[in-house]
Design an enzyme around this catalytic site. Structure first.
Site, PDB file in Angstrom:
ATOM      1  CG  HIS A  80      -1.792  -1.163   1.353  1.00 18.51           C
ATOM      2  ND1 HIS A  80      -2.814  -1.436   0.476  1.00 18.51           N
ATOM      3  CD2 HIS A  80      -1.785  -2.184   2.238  1.00 18.51           C
ATOM      4  CE1 HIS A  80      -3.410  -2.560   0.827  1.00 18.51           C
ATOM      5  NE2 HIS A  80      -2.801  -3.035   1.897  1.00 18.51           N
ATOM      6  CG  HIS A 121      -5.140  -1.801  -3.094  1.00 13.24           C
ATOM      7  ND1 HIS A 121      -3.973  -1.701  -2.391  1.00 13.24           N
ATOM      8  CD2 HIS A 121      -5.121  -3.007  -3.732  1.00 13.24           C
ATOM      9  CE1 HIS A 121      -3.260  -2.811  -2.577  1.00 13.24           C
ATOM     10  NE2 HIS A 121      -3.928  -3.612  -3.381  1.00 13.24           N
ATOM     11  CG  MET A 126      -7.060   1.490   0.735  1.00 15.80           C
ATOM     12  SD  MET A 126      -5.780   0.230   0.734  1.00 15.80           S
ATOM     13  CE  MET A 126      -4.859   0.743   2.164  1.00 15.80           C
TER      14      MET A 126
END
Length: 186
Positions: A80, A121, A126
């Site tokens: 991430h 994402h 997200m």
């Protein structure tokens, strides 16, 4: 001859009442979420949630902070980053993809709404929000609800309910179809 219509109706009323009571207990088991605020310092988990695709707090509810608050972004799952889309204070995100255990800090000085996202994402939802406000919102009073029931007590309650329904069902069956028994002749 005995009229068994009343007893069948009574049985159905009793079963419906027990089912309604069990449903009411199950419905009251939820709890309200608290509002996320931070004054001076706060933390956002990156890659949280059961699917690892949330910022907590941030995705489902914004994190409210006051100017000068330093927020630490802590990675709790792999792959991430944090990039700012709406950025009134021109703060820097962290572009390289990082894995669990990584963290970085952002100090928010300017009031406004800061929207951020994870680049790989983002299309999966997200995204997150930090609201920088002069005064933190006061938490809304929560209605006094039922106490939280432990899972073990819920399991025991369900097992007891099944046992009661089974017993009532067998009693009804034997009462209805058990047959006529004459007393023995002497």
């Amino acid at each position: 001859m005995e009229d068994d219509t009343l007893s069948r109706r009574s049985f159905i009323r009793g079963a419906a009442g027990a089912t309604a009571a069990a449903g009411a207990v199950a419905a009251g088991a939820g709890t309200a979420a608290a509002q996320a605020t931070a004054d001076g310092e706060g933390t956002v988990e990156v890659g949280a949630g059961s699917d690892g695709l949330k910022y907590t707090p941030g995705t489902d509810e914004p994190l409210y902070v006051t100017p000068g608050t330093t927020v630490t972004f802590d990675w709790v799952s792999d792959g991430h980053n944090v990039l700012f889309d709406q950025n009134p204070g021109d703060v820097s995100g962290h572009e390289p993809l990082e894995d669990e255990g990584f963290s970085f800090e952002v100090t928010f000085e300017t009031t406004g709404t800061y929207e951020y996202y994870c680049e790989p994402h983002r299309s999966l939802g997200m995204v997150g929000t930090v609201e920088v406000v002069e005064q933190l919102p006061t938490p809304e009073p929560t209605a006094a609800g039922p106490p939280e029931v432990p899972d073990s007590a819920k399991s025991l309650g369900i097992a007891s309910f099944i046992a009661m329904v089974s017993t009532l069902g067998l009693a009804f069956f034997f009462t209805k179809y058990g047959g006529d028994y004459e007393p023995p002749e002497e």
